[in-house]
Design a protein around this motif. Structure first.
Motif, mmCIF file in Angstrom:
data_model
loop_
_atom_site.group_PDB
_atom_site.id
_atom_site.type_symbol
_atom_site.label_atom_id
_atom_site.label_comp_id
_atom_site.label_asym_id
_atom_site.label_seq_id
_atom_site.Cartn_x
_atom_site.Cartn_y
_atom_site.Cartn_z
ATOM 1 N N ALA A 204 -6.486 -0.883 -3.363
ATOM 2 C CA ALA A 204 -6.623 -0.893 -1.912
ATOM 3 C C ALA A 204 -6.836 -2.234 -1.344
ATOM 4 O O ALA A 204 -6.815 -2.513 0.028
ATOM 5 N N MET A 205 -7.025 -3.269 -2.153
ATOM 6 C CA MET A 205 -7.328 -4.481 -1.579
ATOM 7 C C MET A 205 -6.588 -5.648 -2.069
ATOM 8 O O MET A 205 -6.567 -6.810 -1.471
ATOM 9 N N SER A 206 -5.598 -5.622 -3.146
ATOM 10 C CA SER A 206 -4.802 -6.661 -3.642
ATOM 11 C C SER A 206 -3.510 -6.492 -2.816
ATOM 12 O O SER A 206 -3.141 -5.722 -2.287
ATOM 13 N N THR A 207 -3.087 -7.835 -2.671
ATOM 14 C CA THR A 207 -1.478 -7.969 -2.226
ATOM 15 C C THR A 207 -0.462 -8.314 -3.285
ATOM 16 O O THR A 207 0.643 -8.250 -2.912
ATOM 17 N N ASN A 208 -0.922 -8.175 -4.525
ATOM 18 C CA ASN A 208 0.069 -8.368 -5.720
ATOM 19 C C ASN A 208 0.440 -7.085 -5.902
ATOM 20 O O ASN A 208 -0.260 -6.467 -6.259
ATOM 21 N N ALA A 209 2.018 -6.973 -6.107
ATOM 22 C CA ALA A 209 2.258 -5.544 -6.294
ATOM 23 C C ALA A 209 2.217 -5.272 -7.784
ATOM 24 O O ALA A 209 2.039 -3.909 -8.057
ATOM 25 N N LEU A 210 2.223 -6.155 -8.887
ATOM 26 C CA LEU A 210 1.833 -5.774 -10.116
ATOM 27 C C LEU A 210 0.359 -5.084 -10.140
ATOM 28 O O LEU A 210 0.240 -4.293 -11.016
ATOM 29 N N GLN A 271 -5.630 5.060 -3.305
ATOM 30 C CA GLN A 271 -4.535 4.978 -3.774
ATOM 31 C C GLN A 271 -3.523 4.979 -2.565
ATOM 32 O O GLN A 271 -2.269 4.168 -2.450
ATOM 33 N N ASP A 272 -3.952 5.858 -1.736
ATOM 34 C CA ASP A 272 -2.939 5.961 -0.481
ATOM 35 C C ASP A 272 -2.733 4.580 0.224
ATOM 36 O O ASP A 272 -1.780 4.381 0.744
ATOM 37 N N HIS A 273 -3.927 3.970 0.567
ATOM 38 C CA HIS A 273 -3.790 2.713 1.178
ATOM 39 C C HIS A 273 -2.880 1.680 0.364
ATOM 40 O O HIS A 273 -2.106 0.972 0.865
ATOM 41 N N THR A 277 0.349 -0.169 2.155
ATOM 42 C CA THR A 277 0.646 -1.382 2.142
ATOM 43 C C THR A 277 1.458 -2.195 1.340
ATOM 44 O O THR A 277 2.064 -2.977 1.693
ATOM 45 N N THR A 278 1.589 -1.509 0.013
ATOM 46 C CA THR A 278 2.572 -2.480 -0.921
ATOM 47 C C THR A 278 3.728 -1.571 -1.218
ATOM 48 O O THR A 278 4.911 -2.262 -1.212
ATOM 49 N N PHE A 279 3.862 -0.439 -0.941
ATOM 50 C CA PHE A 279 5.020 0.399 -1.510
ATOM 51 C C PHE A 279 5.528 1.162 -0.220
ATOM 52 O O PHE A 279 6.438 2.180 -0.587
ATOM 53 N N GLU A 280 4.862 0.985 0.906
ATOM 54 C CA GLU A 280 5.246 1.569 1.949
ATOM 55 C C GLU A 280 5.568 3.183 2.300
ATOM 56 O O GLU A 280 6.549 3.920 2.690
#
Length: 401
Positions: A204-210, A271-273, A277-280
């Motif tokens: 929910a907080m990271s901007t790193n996809a991995l 998980q939803d967030h 934010t990461t996987f649209e």
């Protein structure tokens, strides 16, 4: 005349004293989460809180002061009770009582240890957000270490579960079905779910996809195992309770599904967030509202069931307001804390987000009053139980599963 503390008659269930205090620190964080603006971030941080305090009115400033004080006090109690338990548990391991516990149904009470560890790691993260300036600038560096910590705790929990299941499933007759007349065997589920929600925070907080992907997969594994274990323990326990009645000292465990709903609910929201934010991947506000309403419904159901049994058993009369003590009494704190937290999420992420309730309207404050009533009741209960169990007394402790 006995002058020792009831807590000196040690049980791993005393780890729940740490868990309950950690949960209360989360209830105070809810004030900041939903009343302090934090644009561009999923959670408020120190800088957001200070900005709101400097520009907000008297009600907001009062709420911030209460929230920060509550977080500090209960985070301290959480860690103090955790360290006390670790020390007491290490002494307990050298006793005959420990060996007896390891060969009984009560072996699963050992899961209170990793449960408390996971709760404390979650609590420390909140403390960092609230009290440490500039933490958000290095948060991406911290996420892998946090996930490694939760993974280690999860492996610790799975090893205890493996020892227990390996013993009872390979040799018949080692599990006492007559003593399975409570939800005490749901404790492993509680521990695994706490690991899952902590492991999911970076999603929910990271901007790193991995990082988000690892958090999503790891939390999915532990939550899935928790749900499957819960289903087995739930149905077998109901069967035993219908045959033998509910064990009085373990009656508070009937409400263990209440904190499970909150923990798993927060995990799914995280998980939803992360997927949004990461996987649209998108979920509507109405869908979130109905999802949370279902969780609240389960909580209300098991709250009613638990209170009916506890009243019939006169549990509160004996173990809360009376002179008897049982370490299982600390299991009463988690349901109240969980209802308070999930009520806040249901209100803000469900009713307000879907446009059913206007923020700061009369209806809004009615729901907030419910959350605060549960929260402050649990504040009282924690201090009451701590006086009972950790103060000098002449009452003898009652063993509990």
């Amino acid at each position: 005349m006995q002058t020792n503390r009831p807590a000196d008659n040690y049980s791993p269930l005393y780890f729940l004293a740490s868990v309950g205090a950690g949960g209360l620190s989360v209830t105070f964080f809810m004030y900041l989460m939903f009343w302090v603006p934090h644009p561009g971030r999923p959670v408020p941080i120190f800088e957001d809180i200070m900005a709101a305090f400097s520009t907000g009115g008297a009600p907001l400033k009062t709420a911030i002061i209460i929230a920060m004080a509550g977080i500090a006090v209960f985070a301290f109690i959480n860690l103090q009770k955790l360290f006390w338990n670790i020390s007491a548990f290490n002494r307990f391991r050298k006793t005959e009582g420990y060996q007896k516990l390891r060969n009984s149904n009560a072996e699963t009470t050992l899961l209170a240890y990793p449960l408390a560890l996971a709760m404390s790691v979650n609590g420390l993260f909140i403390v960092g957000l609230v009290f440490v300036p500039g933490l958000w600038s290095i948060v991406e560096i911290l996420f892998p270490f946090a996930m490694a910590a939760f993974l280690a705790i999860g492996i610790f929990a799975l090893s205890i579960i493996g020892d227990f299941l390996g013993r009872v499933l390979t040799k018949g007759g080692l599990f006492d079905v007559t003593a399975h007349n409570s939800f005490a065997q749901m404790l492993p589920t509680f521990a695994l779910a706490m690991v899952a929600v902590g492991l999911d925070a970076p999603a929910a907080m990271s901007t790193n996809a991995l990082v988000v992907g690892v958090a999503l997969i790891g939390s999915t594994f532990f939550s899935t195992v928790a749900i499957i274990y819960a289903a087995v323990a739930l149905f077998t326990a109901f069967n035993s309770m219908l045959h033998y009645g509910t064990a009085k000292e373990s009656a508070p465990t009937l409400m263990i599904l209440i904190p499970l709903m909150t923990i798993l609910g927060i995990m799914f929201l995280r998980q939803d967030h992360g997927m949004h934010t990461t996987f649209e991947s998108h979920t509507s506000a109405a869908e979130t509202m109905i999802f949370l309403a279902r969780l609240v419904s389960v909580q209300v159901m098991f709250l009613g069931l638990g209170l009916v049994v506890l009243k019939r058993e006169e549990y509160f009369k004996d173990f809360v307001f009376g002179s008897k003590t049982s370490p299982g009494s600390y299991a009463l704190v988690c349901p109240g804390v969980a209802i308070s937290v999930l009520t806040q999420f249901f209100l803000h992420k469900g009713l307000v987000a879907a446009g059913i309730v206007d923020k700061f309207s009369v209806a809004y404050w009615v729901v907030i009053a419910i959350a605060l009533a549960f929260q402050w009741s649990m504040v009282w209960l924690v201090f009451r139980l701590n006086r009972q169990h950790f103060g000098r007394t002449t009452a003898a402790a009652v063993p509990a599963e």
